[in-house]
Design a protein around this motif. Structure first.
Motif: not given
Length: 335
Positions: A118-124, A194-210
């Protein structure tokens, strides 16, 4: 058909996957993905009976990385050659695997798997805030702000902050104050979100990687970072040999809830779009709660269920589709 008609037909803008409705197969994939990710809380609860947190997380990411690299090798997927990309995998592994996996697994030594889900569902909710701060293109709107506030109200319902005096879990022992670990555990899951949220923003740089290469790279990076930590803290060579249920739980969380879930996640992302994929957040707590109650004998308080519903309401406001659906119903009644 006339030339003008053909030009008018070809001039129609293409609708992105995220703007389309979800078809039946995508709904099925969404439900399966929620069970895979919800199952991680279930497998963790079993494995923690004989394995310490860091050793369990290391086993999860290392085995998942092995499975993903085998698939990459069999499919002969090309790999990036830029050093900065591989360094990014390491950062992604810390933000998306090492920190959140460790915090959630540790928290489950004190709280039920359903509450952790339930608490993990706050990621978005955290992702929206971090994206607003860190990017120029993904800013908060009034609707998103209302959704975030509603979601955090659900967190308050779950953690019980208003019912506590001063600091939570405050006890006095020899004139010294100490906060119980059981009280801190829910906030560890929020830190993981919060860490998942940071990863979601940081991970946008991998669009060209499979996508599967990104998944393999980040699990490899987190394995490299976790190995010395698990050896120093847990000293696994002193642990008794785990039983078969523990080994099966580790195999399940690595192969099903990590490797297979990542593959299905990226397929669904390409098929339904990112905003539609957020709907899985509604379903993961339900899957985790049903598995925990059905197979582990867990029970959840009324405040846990109420908090989950309020968090879900916040996510629904952010997503916007329930509001559009209600407006459509209202318009159909007036016409």
């Amino acid at each position: 058909m006339s030339k003008a008609s053909r030009r008018q037909t070809t001039a129609q803008p293409q609708i992105s996957p995220s703007e389309q409705g979800i078809d039946g197969l995508s709904w099925l994939m969404l439900i399966v993905l929620s069970v895979l990710w919800g199952g991680s809380f279930f497998f963790t609860e079993i494995a923690l009976r004989e394995l310490p947190p860091f050793s369990l997380v290391l086993a999860r990411v290392a085995l998942a990385a092995t499975i993903l690299w085998l698939i990459i090798g069999l499919r002969r997927i090309s790999l990036p050659h830029t050093p900065s990309v591989w360094l990014g995998f390491l950062v992604m592994g810390i933000l998306n695997n090492m920190i959140p996996f460790s915090l959630i697994v540790w928290s489950q030594t004190y709280i039920a798997s359903g509450l952790a889900a339930i608490l993990n569902a706050t990621t978005p909710l955290f992702t929206l805030i971090i994206a607003h701060i860190a990017t120029d293109s993904d800013k908060l709107t009034l609707r998103k702000v209302i959704g975030v506030v509603t979601g955090f109200a659900g967190v308050i319902v779950v953690t019980g902050i208003p019912a506590l005096d001063a600091l939570p879990g405050l006890t006095t022992n020899n004139n010294e104050s100490a906060i119980s670990l059981a009280t801190i555990a829910p906030f560890a899951v929020l830190a993981a979100a919060v860490s998942y949220g940071c990863a979601g923003v940081f991970g946008r740089r991998f669009k060209s990687v499979p996508p599967i290469v990104t998944a393999a790279g980040q699990t490899t990076g987190s394995s490299i970072m976790l190995a010395p930590l698990a050896l120093m803290v847990d000293q696994p060579w002193h642990l008794p040999m785990p039983g078969m249920p523990t080994w099966l739980a580790v195999l399940g969380i690595a192969s099903i809830s990590t490797a297979a879930a990542y593959i299905l996640y990226f397929k669904l992302l390409n098929r339904a779009g990112a905003s539609n994929l957020l709907l899985v957040t509604f379903l993961i707590p339900v899957s985790a709660i049903l598995l925990g109650v059905g197979f582990l004998g867990e029970t959840l308080e009324f405040t846990d269920i109420a908090g989950m519903l309020v968090i879900g309401l916040g996510l629904a406001i952010i997503d916007g589709r329930p509001i559009k659906w209600l407006r459509g119903k209202a318009n159909s009644r007036t016409t």
